[in-house]
Write a protein that holds these residues in place. Structure first.
Motif, PDB file in Angstrom:
ATOM      1  N   ILE A   1       0.859  -1.188   0.000  1.00  0.00           N
ATOM      2  CA  ILE A   1       0.000   0.000   0.000  1.00  0.00           C
ATOM      3  C   ILE A   1       0.894   1.237   0.000  1.00  0.00           C
ATOM      4  O   ILE A   1       1.917   1.287   0.692  1.00  0.00           O
ATOM      5  CB  ILE A   1      -0.925   0.030   1.228  1.00  0.00           C
ATOM      6  N   ARG A   2       0.482   2.243  -0.757  1.00  0.00           N
ATOM      7  CA  ARG A   2       1.227   3.497  -0.790  1.00  0.00           C
ATOM      8  C   ARG A   2       0.244   4.669  -0.738  1.00  0.00           C
ATOM      9  O   ARG A   2      -0.743   4.702  -1.476  1.00  0.00           O
ATOM     10  CB  ARG A   2       2.086   3.597  -2.054  1.00  0.00           C
ATOM     11  N   TYR A   3       0.567   5.632   0.158  1.00  0.00           N
ATOM     12  CA  TYR A   3      -0.186   6.885   0.184  1.00  0.00           C
ATOM     13  C   TYR A   3       0.485   7.874  -0.763  1.00  0.00           C
ATOM     14  O   TYR A   3       1.712   7.965  -0.819  1.00  0.00           O
ATOM     15  CB  TYR A   3      -0.214   7.476   1.595  1.00  0.00           C
ATOM     16  N   LYS A   4      -0.321   8.626  -1.479  1.00  0.00           N
ATOM     17  CA  LYS A   4       0.209   9.583  -2.452  1.00  0.00           C
ATOM     18  C   LYS A   4       0.896  10.758  -1.745  1.00  0.00           C
ATOM     19  O   LYS A   4       0.551  11.101  -0.615  1.00  0.00           O
ATOM     20  CB  LYS A   4      -0.924  10.109  -3.343  1.00  0.00           C
ATOM     21  N   SER A   5       1.854  11.328  -2.443  1.00  0.00           N
ATOM     22  CA  SER A   5       2.513  12.521  -1.900  1.00  0.00           C
ATOM     23  C   SER A   5       1.472  13.606  -1.656  1.00  0.00           C
ATOM     24  O   SER A   5       0.571  13.816  -2.474  1.00  0.00           O
ATOM     25  CB  SER A   5       3.576  13.028  -2.877  1.00  0.00           C
TER      26      SER A   5
END
Length: 319
Positions: free
Chosen positions: A231-235
């Motif tokens: 999972i990655r949160y956007k900048s």
């Protein structure tokens, strides 16, 4: 009075009586004739009223006979009352799964009928493959550089607002060669529906890159991978706004949800493959992802750290 005159007077009396009798008889005969005529007219009128019934016509006050193939409106349900029942028991088959094996029951409709987009499992598509220089392997799906260059760009129609991102596709050429690629990019017009733009490395598995364009068939596959989803949160993400991305999923994603005080809230997917929470609800909390087969995975413990790829311990089942 003389004898002659007496006889003449007698004859005159008899003649008058004869005339009177004749007149009376005439009157009687006339009356009889009139009576007979009136009687016949009355009888004729009565028979005239019964004649249609003899001919088979309905008598007055009775309903007309119903033909064998017609039913009174009250005896058969209306179309409006029959349609909802039919719709409630017979689901509409998905148009794009004609090549799928038939279901054993109309109720046994796979989850892909509603969760999959234009690209359906167990369906083979015919199209063309072209070739492009993929560079580091990054593209419209924003996965970043790729270690595996067996990748492709999906035409805009089948890319379907990034719904094709992460899908694994088996591509076959007419010469029997095949290659499995992962969708990481979008191929805009003039790429046509069902067209795949392959990286040079992937295209070379099918034909010389100098060919540039070949006819192909392709289908969705569910590969055997041991890796877990990340999972990655956007900048720029914060408790007030965030974008969330899933990476490395075996099967295409159908939805991503966040847990809020009111339950699970589905987020809107963007063309650049992030799911957005515009008011920040659920950002930094539990997530739930669902693939096109209907499998749901709940993920806890993902911190709200922008641009950090955080691994999980879950993966979708293989199909």
């Amino acid at each position: 009075m003389s004898m002659h005159e007496t006889r003449r007077a007698a004859r005159q009396r008899r003649r008058r009586r004869g005339l009177m009798v004749g007149a009376a008889a005439g009157v009687a005969v006339t009356s009889l004739v009139v009576t007979l005529v009136l009687t016949m007219q009355r009888d004729g009128a009565g028979n005239a009223g019964k004649a249609p019934a003899v001919a088979g016509a309905p008598a007055r006050g009775t309903a007309p006979p119903v033909a064998p193939r017609q039913k009174p409106s009250a005896a058969s349900p209306t179309a409006a009352s029959a349609t909802p029942a039919a719709r409630a028991t017979t689901p509409t088959p998905p148009a794009a799964t004609s090549s799928s094996p038939p279901s054993a029951s109309p109720r046994a409709v796979p989850a892909t009928a509603s969760l999959a987009g234009r690209i359906r499992p167990r369906t083979t598509y015919r199209g063309v493959a072209t070739v492009y220089q993929a560079g580091t392997g990054d593209g419209a799906c924003l996965y970043g550089p790729s270690d595996d260059m067996m990748i492709a760009a999906m035409n805009t129609a089948d890319y379907e607002t990034s719904q094709a991102c992460g899908a694994h596709v088996l591509v076959r050429a007419a010469n029997g060669a095949s290659v499995t690629v992962r969708i990481t990019n979008e191929c805009p017009l003039p790429c046509a529906p069902r067209q795949l733009d392959l990286s040079e490395q992937a295209f070379a598995r099918l034909a010389p890159t100098s060919t540039g364009r070949i006819a192909i068939t392709w289908s969705l596959v569910s590969p055997g991978t041991a890796k877990a989803i990340s999972i990655r949160y956007k900048s720029g993400s914060s408790p007030h706004w965030c974008g969330i991305q899933a990476i490395g999923h075996r099967n295409p994603l159908a939805r991503l949800e966040v847990r809020t005080g009111g339950g699970w809230r589905p987020l809107t997917r963007t063309p650049y493959n992030y799911f957005l929470s515009p008011d920040g609800s659920g950002c930094g909390g539990a997530l739930r992802i669902t693939d096109i087969y209907g499998e749901r995975l709940t993920i806890d413990g993902i911190a709200l750290r922008p641009d950090a790829v955080q691994p999980t311990r879950v993966q979708f089942a293989r199909h």
